[in-house]
Design an enzyme around this catalytic site. Structure first.
Site, PDB file in Angstrom:
ATOM      1  N   HIS A  10       0.701  -1.090   0.361  1.00 40.81           N
ATOM      2  CA  HIS A  10      -0.134  -0.169  -0.204  1.00 40.81           C
ATOM      3  C   HIS A  10       0.837   1.384   0.047  1.00 40.81           C
ATOM      4  CE1 HIS A  10      -3.715  -2.003   0.399  1.00 40.81           C
ATOM      5  NE2 HIS A  10      -3.393  -3.099   0.917  1.00 40.81           N
ATOM      6  N   ASP A  49      -1.737  -5.339  -4.519  1.00 36.24           N
ATOM      7  CA  ASP A  49      -1.832  -4.287  -3.197  1.00 36.24           C
ATOM      8  C   ASP A  49      -0.221  -3.608  -3.023  1.00 36.24           C
ATOM      9  OD1 ASP A  49      -4.718  -3.706  -3.776  1.00 36.24           O
ATOM     10  OD2 ASP A  49      -5.110  -4.178  -1.468  1.00 36.24           O
ATOM     11  N   ASN A  84      -7.083  -5.075  -5.904  1.00 37.66           N
ATOM     12  CA  ASN A  84      -8.576  -4.696  -5.813  1.00 37.66           C
ATOM     13  C   ASN A  84      -7.953  -2.788  -5.713  1.00 37.66           C
ATOM     14  OD1 ASN A  84      -7.487  -4.881  -3.189  1.00 37.66           O
ATOM     15  ND2 ASN A  84      -9.446  -4.250  -2.777  1.00 37.66           N
ATOM     16  N   HIS A  85      -6.645  -2.166  -5.192  1.00 40.08           N
ATOM     17  CA  HIS A  85      -6.205  -0.935  -4.023  1.00 40.08           C
ATOM     18  C   HIS A  85      -5.891  -0.538  -5.615  1.00 40.08           C
ATOM     19  CE1 HIS A  85      -7.293   0.555  -0.392  1.00 40.08           C
ATOM     20  NE2 HIS A  85      -7.902  -1.137   0.149  1.00 40.08           N
ATOM     21  N   HIS A 158      -4.593 -11.919  -6.214  1.00 42.46           N
ATOM     22  CA  HIS A 158      -5.510 -11.067  -5.079  1.00 42.46           C
ATOM     23  C   HIS A 158      -6.231 -11.435  -4.371  1.00 42.46           C
ATOM     24  CE1 HIS A 158      -4.403  -7.052  -3.076  1.00 42.46           C
ATOM     25  NE2 HIS A 158      -6.137  -7.621  -2.732  1.00 42.46           N
ATOM     26  N   HIS A 187      -4.624 -10.263   0.103  1.00 43.26           N
ATOM     27  CA  HIS A 187      -5.656  -9.136  -0.102  1.00 43.26           C
ATOM     28  C   HIS A 187      -6.226  -9.304   1.464  1.00 43.26           C
ATOM     29  CE1 HIS A 187      -9.029  -6.872  -1.102  1.00 43.26           C
ATOM     30  NE2 HIS A 187     -10.388  -8.627  -1.053  1.00 43.26           N
ATOM     31  N   HIS A 189      -4.695  -8.790   5.097  1.00 42.13           N
ATOM     32  CA  HIS A 189      -3.699  -8.340   5.706  1.00 42.13           C
ATOM     33  C   HIS A 189      -3.245  -8.752   6.956  1.00 42.13           C
ATOM     34  CE1 HIS A 189      -4.453  -4.441   4.441  1.00 42.13           C
ATOM     35  NE2 HIS A 189      -4.605  -5.408   3.288  1.00 42.13           N
TER      36      HIS A 189
END
Length: 404
Positions: A10, A49, A84-85, A158, A187, A189
């Site tokens: 991230h 991500d 997805n991010h 993911h 995905h 965490h």
């Protein structure tokens, strides 16, 4: 043959709107890269991500580029998928990872689903929302057939799996082909290391605390990545923990003993290298909340990066406990509950996906999701019985109205 597996870094995430927290994520990533090189692995897999956003800031891109070039200098290639991010759910859209192909990043995508690293078959797919799991399962079946032709194989995804996720998952455990040696998941965490088929299924977890509800997991299992040795009959997994640069302090203070509670916190944090985030619950407050906050801020404000207080007035029940015990429904649970009468799992999955996107103002992605769902479920000859008096556009308009 050894490789490093990480996910959910991230990069670019500015937690609580604080630039200091964004820098913490960069610092952790740089530590991870250095540690990977120390481990002398043959390659790296990143399971999605990589970035917080599909449009990362210049500094987030530069931090990743620096890490990628450092790996390249050590002769260690990286294979990556989009999560997805860091992907955009629009036709023709590409994830930011593609920018780095010229620097040697090997991007696994629906167009280029697999690579060979020496004799190891590495295959995977980017994130697919639950409403598209029919297409996802079809593509997984194709990859499974290819894996049969190789002695060693890795599947990179993911996705949320029902065995490890409560409600928001895209795959059931039985949907995953069982003929891969290693399943490199992203995905989730938290750290998961599970047996699956003849191999190992692993979520390495996020590298930093992305949500405060990850604190308990961090205290118990830490954050980091894994190193996987493929040379044996079954992969051997070694967890490599990375200390996060900033502490999160959770404390419950009694209002009557507020002074001593504050002094205890001061004693705890006085030698920290970086100012911590303080999550404080003040119980049995019988005074003006504003004055209590002013007192806390006056005593601890300069010693902490951020104070996140919660005040419970005297005689007030612990509402959090009541909520947990009552099994109350959150937004996703309410959506599922309301759609039970339709008895259509595909529509329920679409609704959950739309909730995820629309709650983040991802309007374009939501519209694309609806269009893809429509074409997959209502445009195929086996699903559609068209009335010659009904214009074909009518159904499309109905779906678009959902966004308006």
């Amino acid at each position: 043959m050894k490789f490093a597996h990480l996910a959910d870094t991230h990069l670019g995430y500015r937690q609580f709107g604080l630039i200091e927290r964004e820098k913490d994520f960069y610092e952790v990533f740089e530590k991870v890269i250095d540690k990977i090189i120390e481990e002398k692995v043959d390659f790296v897999i990143h399971s999605g991500d990589l970035f917080e956003s599909a449009k990362p800031s210049p500094i987030a891109l530069l931090i990743f580029q620096k890490g990628l070039l450092k790996l390249k200098g050590a002769g260690i290639p990286m294979y990556a998928i989009a999560g997805n991010h860091d992907m955009v759910m629009r036709s023709g859209a590409i994830p930011p990872q593609v920018i780095f192909k010229k620097l040697g990043l090997k991007v696994i995508s629906p167009i280029n689903t697999n690579y060979m690293h020496d004799d190891v078959f590495i295959a995977g797919l980017p994130y697919y929302p639950a409403s598209q799991n029919k297409s996802l399962k079809s593509k997984l079946a194709e990859l499974s057939k290819k894996a049969d032709n190789h002695k060693k194989s890795i599947l990179v995804l993911h996705q949320g799996i029902d065995k490890y996720f409560n409600l928001s998952y895209e795959l059931e455990i039985g949907d995953i082909p069982d003929n891969f040696d290693y399943y490199a998941l992203g995905h989730l965490h938290k750290y998961i290391n599970d047996d699956f088929g003849e191999g190992k299924l692993v979520y390495p977890g996020s590298s930093e605390i992305w949500k405060t509800d990850e604190l308990k997991e961090y205290k118990e299992k830490g954050k980091g990545f894994v190193v996987v040795d493929l040379d044996g009959a079954k992969p051997r997994i070694k967890r490599v923990k990375i200390d996060i640069p900033r502490e999160f302090i959770n404390r419950s203070l009694d209002f009557k003993n507020l002074e001593s509670g504050i002094e205890g916190i001061k004693e705890t944090i006085k030698d920290f290298d970086k100012k911590p985030i303080l999550n404080l619950t003040i119980k049995d407050v019988d005074s003006d909340v504003a004055s209590v906050y002013e007192k806390i801020n006056e005593e601890l404000g300069d010693l902490s990066l951020m104070i996140r207080p919660e005040f419970k007035m005297i005689g007030e029940d612990n509402i959090d406990d009541i909520i947990i015990q009552s099994d109350s429904l959150g937004p996703k649970e309410l959506i599922v509950d309301k759609l039970k009468e339709f008895d259509n799992e595909n529509v329920t999955k679409l609704a959950i996906d739309l909730y995820e996107y629309l709650s983040k103002d991802k309007l374009y992605e939501s519209e694309e999701l609806i269009n893809q769902f429509f074409h997959e479920h209502y445009r195929s000859s086996e699903n559609v019985v068209e009335d010659e008096n009904t214009p074909k556009e009518d159904v499309q308009v109905t779906f678009k109205e959902v966004l308006e």
